[in-house]
Design a protein around this motif. Structure first.
Motif, PDB file in Angstrom:
ATOM      1  N   ASN A 179      45.917  28.702  54.382  1.00 15.70           N
ATOM      2  CA  ASN A 179      45.005  27.749  53.738  1.00 15.70           C
ATOM      3  C   ASN A 179      43.945  27.122  54.651  1.00 15.70           C
ATOM      4  N   PRO A 180      43.005  27.881  55.160  1.00 17.98           N
ATOM      5  CA  PRO A 180      42.981  29.330  55.005  1.00 17.98           C
ATOM      6  C   PRO A 180      43.428  30.021  56.273  1.00 17.98           C
ATOM      7  N   SER A 181      44.006  31.165  56.118  1.00 20.99           N
ATOM      8  CA  SER A 181      44.267  32.040  57.258  1.00 20.99           C
ATOM      9  C   SER A 181      43.313  33.223  57.150  1.00 20.99           C
ATOM     10  N   ALA A 182      43.198  33.974  58.224  1.00 20.72           N
ATOM     11  CA  ALA A 182      42.169  35.001  58.302  1.00 20.72           C
ATOM     12  C   ALA A 182      42.295  36.056  57.212  1.00 20.72           C
ATOM     13  N   ASP A 183      43.535  36.403  56.826  1.00 23.39           N
ATOM     14  CA  ASP A 183      43.714  37.448  55.810  1.00 23.39           C
ATOM     15  C   ASP A 183      43.064  37.094  54.492  1.00 23.39           C
ATOM     16  N   MET A 184      42.906  35.793  54.195  1.00 26.96           N
ATOM     17  CA  MET A 184      42.315  35.335  52.952  1.00 26.96           C
ATOM     18  C   MET A 184      40.799  35.469  52.945  1.00 26.96           C
ATOM     19  N   LEU A 185      40.212  35.753  54.095  1.00 23.86           N
ATOM     20  CA  LEU A 185      38.762  35.690  54.251  1.00 23.86           C
ATOM     21  C   LEU A 185      38.090  37.054  54.410  1.00 23.86           C
ATOM     22  N   LEU A 186      38.837  38.133  54.177  1.00 25.51           N
ATOM     23  CA  LEU A 186      38.228  39.461  54.229  1.00 25.51           C
ATOM     24  C   LEU A 186      37.179  39.582  53.127  1.00 25.51           C
ATOM     25  N   GLU A 187      35.996  40.085  53.496  1.00 20.60           N
ATOM     26  CA  GLU A 187      34.892  40.215  52.546  1.00 20.60           C
ATOM     27  C   GLU A 187      34.667  41.667  52.163  1.00 20.60           C
ATOM     28  N   GLU A 188      34.106  41.860  50.976  1.00 24.07           N
ATOM     29  CA  GLU A 188      33.851  43.205  50.474  1.00 24.07           C
ATOM     30  C   GLU A 188      32.985  44.009  51.440  1.00 24.07           C
ATOM     31  N   LYS A 189      32.004  43.382  52.033  1.00 25.59           N
ATOM     32  CA  LYS A 189      31.096  44.087  52.938  1.00 25.59           C
ATOM     33  C   LYS A 189      31.794  44.565  54.213  1.00 25.59           C
ATOM     34  N   GLU A 190      32.988  44.032  54.494  1.00 25.11           N
ATOM     35  CA  GLU A 190      33.730  44.425  55.693  1.00 25.11           C
ATOM     36  C   GLU A 190      34.664  45.612  55.457  1.00 25.11           C
ATOM     37  N   LEU A 191      34.755  46.087  54.231  1.00 27.52           N
ATOM     38  CA  LEU A 191      35.662  47.186  53.914  1.00 27.52           C
ATOM     39  C   LEU A 191      35.185  48.494  54.529  1.00 27.52           C
TER      40      LEU A 191
END
Length: 393
Positions: A179-191
């Motif tokens: 809340n928040p940890s890094a796993d929650m912040l992955l963005e579509e553009k980073e895939l």
């Protein structure tokens, strides 16, 4: 009540992780309960500069070449990777535990490592903090022959932590730091969509659906896989208190239900999703079928699993072992079955061969509960084959 004087055992995973236990004694309060999610305080004053560019194009890009060519048996796992803290003494609550052993975890990451350890081909897509734990997790993926080029680092959020134990009454107890940890912040553009499109199977859970931007990244990854003809494997992995409410959890889990080709659920998750119906009733499980679903697996802990396809259904018994820590057992089971489906999807049409594959998967889960932690306990293929010969079902 603050966490005072927690003595964390940092043996066995990353010798360069220099955190002291006192760094975990922060201002957030711990309250009694089975699962808690709490905000992650700063744990590091100056992370070591592994990646010069924020976010990183990939973890240790260029050092992991397992995906240089198309791999038709590749399983890509999408979602969270974190640090599990497991008590060094079994049968105690988190508050009673005098010390903890740190172990890499996170359900999708567990599956990725489990597949690789069984001799299969796997990759992981997710996000960790640009911190010592994040670097350690990237190293662990690489050391276990999991392609980590889809792993990203977040300079502004920490790697998630989870304290987990098996109490005397058999219940698992969790406490999450996010809340928040890094796993929650992955963005579509980073895939890394190239990895996804090369896969035979894309595996994921539901935790990545809880918040944006990771939810959108999850949906985009699944769509790219589906469009490329990749099989979708789904383990809801219900962690109710991480969701805003029970209703949002149920809606969120079911929101992507009809896109999956393979679904693994526990008895408890069936009861939750059906609002209290009997998880042992085949008719109830059949309600969860959708037209494109190829296989539903219902895990029953030490008792084994049930399987359901459109053509047949049945049960495969588990192996009898002495359980030390059940963390990661379901993920080991998933790794066991996906590692075989990735090389031979025709198992889905042959009940006899599917049952043998599930017996292998049950053994994977059984061996995992005999050691503490998830990833450290995941078995090799030879260990599983030995267990099938030497352990009575």
């Amino acid at each position: 009540m603050a966490l005072h004087a927690v003595a964390c055992s940092f043996t066995g995973l990353a010798s360069n992780s220099r955190l002291r236990a006192q760094n975990l004694s922060e201002r957030g309060g711990f309250k009694r309960g089975f699962v808690r999610a709490v905000s992650v305080p700063p744990l590091f004053s100056s992370p070591r500069p592994l990646c010069r560019i924020s976010g990183c194009a990939g973890a240790f890009a260029g050092n992991n070449s397992s995906l240089e060519t198309s791999d038709s048996s590749l399983v890509v796992c999408f979602g969270e990777m974190l640090i599990d803290f497991v008590p060094t003494i079994s049968g105690l609550s988190l508050a009673e535990s005098p010390a903890f052993k740190k172990a890499a975890g996170g359900a999708p990451a567990n599956v990725a490592v489990g597949i690789a350890r069984l001799g299969g081909s796997s990759a992981f897509i997710g996000k960790v903090g640009e911190d010592e734990f994040g670097y350690m997790l990237a190293d662990i993926l690489k050391e276990n022959n999991v392609d980590n080029q889809g792993l990203r680092f977040d300079p502004g959020a920490r790697t998630a932590l989870a304290f987990v134990t098996l109490r005397k009454d058999g219940e698992r107890e969790f406490m999450f730091y996010r809340n928040p940890s890094a796993d929650m912040l992955l963005e579509e553009k980073e895939l890394d969509l190239d990895i996804i499109r090369k896969a035979k199977i894309l595996h994921y859970g539901s935790i990545s659906l809880i918040t944006e931007p990771c939810k959108s990244a999850h949906i985009a990854a699944a769509k790219a896989a589906k469009d490329a003809g990749v099989l979708l494997s789904y383990d809801p992995n219900l962690r109710l208190p991480l969701w805003p409410s029970a209703e949002s959890a149920r809606d969120g889990i079911l929101s992507i239900w009809n896109t999956a080709d393979i679904i693994k659920v526990s008895e408890e998750e069936i009861s939750f999703l059906t609002k209290g119906e009997d998880p042992y009733d085949d008719a109830v499980v059949r309600k969860l079928f959708h037209p494109n679903l190829k296989l539903v697996l219902v895990t029953e802990g030490p008792h084994g699993c049930r399987y359901y396809t459109k053509e047949f259904s049945g049960r495969v018994s588990g192996l009898k072992v002495n359980a030390v820590d059940t963390t990661g057992a379901g993920d080991a089971f998933v790794a066991g079955i996906l590692s075989q489906l990735a090389t031979d999807v025709s198992l889905l049409q042959d009940e006899g061969r599917l049952k043998e594959a599930l017996r292998f998967a049950n053994a994977c889960g059984a061996l995992t509960v005999m050691e503490r932690g998830a990833i450290p306990a995941l078995p090799t293929r030879q260990a599983v084959l030995n267990a099938l010969v030497n352990i009575v079902a």
